[in-house]
Write a protein that holds these residues in place. Structure first.
Motif: not given
Length: 373
Positions: A188, A191-193, A239-244, A274, A276
């Motif tokens: 990651r 941004r968690g990407d 896998q989620w990034n930090y925006e779900g 996702e 949010r």
């Protein structure tokens, strides 16, 4: 060599040197840098009539060991040469002359990888910088020089591993080389990407394939790595990034149907919600009014849950966005309820509101009577 003819040794020619020749010999003996010394001249055939002297044989046996691994400090001096060996100076010696041993690499040479993978003030290594500039050959040389694949995952100050940078610039060959060499496929960034998030967001199908395709043995062999094969880490497609958001979500937001088709084929969850709002790829297609994406989801994705709802309980038809009639009909045929599909449901809600209104009026009148009494 004497200037007079030696009768006892007829093989020695009678050579007289002029003043000019003497000056040339003196000039050569005092200013020769070694490149045109006797050993080299005998080997090259420039002095064909002169016999090879013992000194020239020694010079001829001397090897120059070049290090071609990194391009740094490529020349090693003729350190294997030992001119004090008496056997080499004895013309009558019939022993086999020993071959000089290759020079032993110094500790500094062995530790060059530490210099290559040292981080600068931004956390970047030479590998980060070479990837940013698109220097493929330098990248491959650095990968081969690494003593362990963990060094290929070094993050900079933005939490970007080298594979993040390769995916960002869309250089799928570098992405593939890193994956084959054993770099982690799902780190990651800030941004968690993951690298796959980046490639999917950019609609870069080649980079997506470079990350997800299984590694073949011939690919690894062609890299000529300096360490034994390590277990490959399985990629996390959901896998989620930090925006779900998963890779499916970012591809759907961009309308990248080809990338979505590839991800679904490899097993990515097309119904993932996702973090949010609970949107699925179908919700994003309706929100964006992307008819092509909606047709792909409804016609090609057999595992699609068309009536999936958000965290607020809304189906794709209940988001409040205009839906093309063909898409709306396809959704209804898959069992997706529309906002006003049931008259009974509407009547029940209306009756309930009327009862609530009557009860509130009765309570208000009763309070007025009690107050006046």
């Amino acid at each position: 060599m004497s200037g007079n003819h030696d009768e006892n040794n007829p093989s020695v020619p009678d050579v007289k040197l002029t003043e000019e020749d003497k000056f040339g010999v003196y000039e050569s003996s005092t200013t020769d840098s070694g490149f045109i010394s006797g050993g080299n001249l005998v080997v090259s055939g420039e002095i064909a009539s002169e016999e090879a002297t013992p000194e020239s044989l020694v010079g001829h046996q001397q090897d120059s060991y070049m290090r071609l691994d990194s391009g740094v400090d490529l020349s090693e001096s003729f350190s294997g040469l030992n001119i004090k060996n008496p056997d080499l100076n004895d013309l009558s010696c019939t022993k086999t002359k020993p071959t000089p041993e290759p020079p032993v690499e110094t500790a500094k040479q062995d530790d060059l990888w530490k210099e290559y993978f040292q981080q600068d003030e931004d956390g970047d290594t030479f590998l980060h910088l070479a990837i940013s500039q698109g220097f493929v050959e330098v990248v491959l040389a650095l990968i081969r020089r690494a003593p362990h694949p963990l060094l290929l995952d070094t993050p900079n100050d933005d939490a970007q591993a080298p594979i993040h940078l390769a995916a960002a610039i869309g250089h799928w060959k570098i992405v593939r080389a890193l994956v084959v060499a054993g770099a982690k496929p799902s780190p990651r960034n800030i941004r968690g990407d993951s690298p796959l998030h980046i490639a999917a967001r950019n609609g870069d199908l080649l980079c997506c394939k470079a990350i997800t395709d299984p590694v073949q043995e011939q690919e690894r062999a062609s890299l000529a790595l300096s360490y034994p094969q390590q277990p490959y880490q399985q990629i996390n497609l959901d896998q989620w990034n930090y925006e779900g958001q998963t890779c499916v979500h970012v591809a759907a937001i961009g309308g990248h149907v080809d990338v979505l088709r590839h991800l679904v084929w490899y097993g990515a969850d097309i119904n993932a919600r996702e973090g949010r709002q609970g949107y699925t790829a179908l919700h994003y297609a309706i929100e964006r009014g992307d008819e092509r994406l909606a047709h792909f989801l409804l016609s090609e994705c057999n595992k699609l849950n068309a009536d999936a709802v958000t965290y607020g309980g809304s189906s794709a038809l209940q988001l409040g966005f205009p839906v093309p009639s063909t898409i709306a009909e396809a959704l209804r045929s898959r069992g997706v309820p529309s906002p006003f599909s049931s008259d009974d449901e509407y009547s029940d809600s209306e009756s309930e509101s009327e009862v609530t209104y009557e009860n509130s009026n009765t309570l208000f009148v009763r309070n007025l009577v009690n107050a006046s009494a």
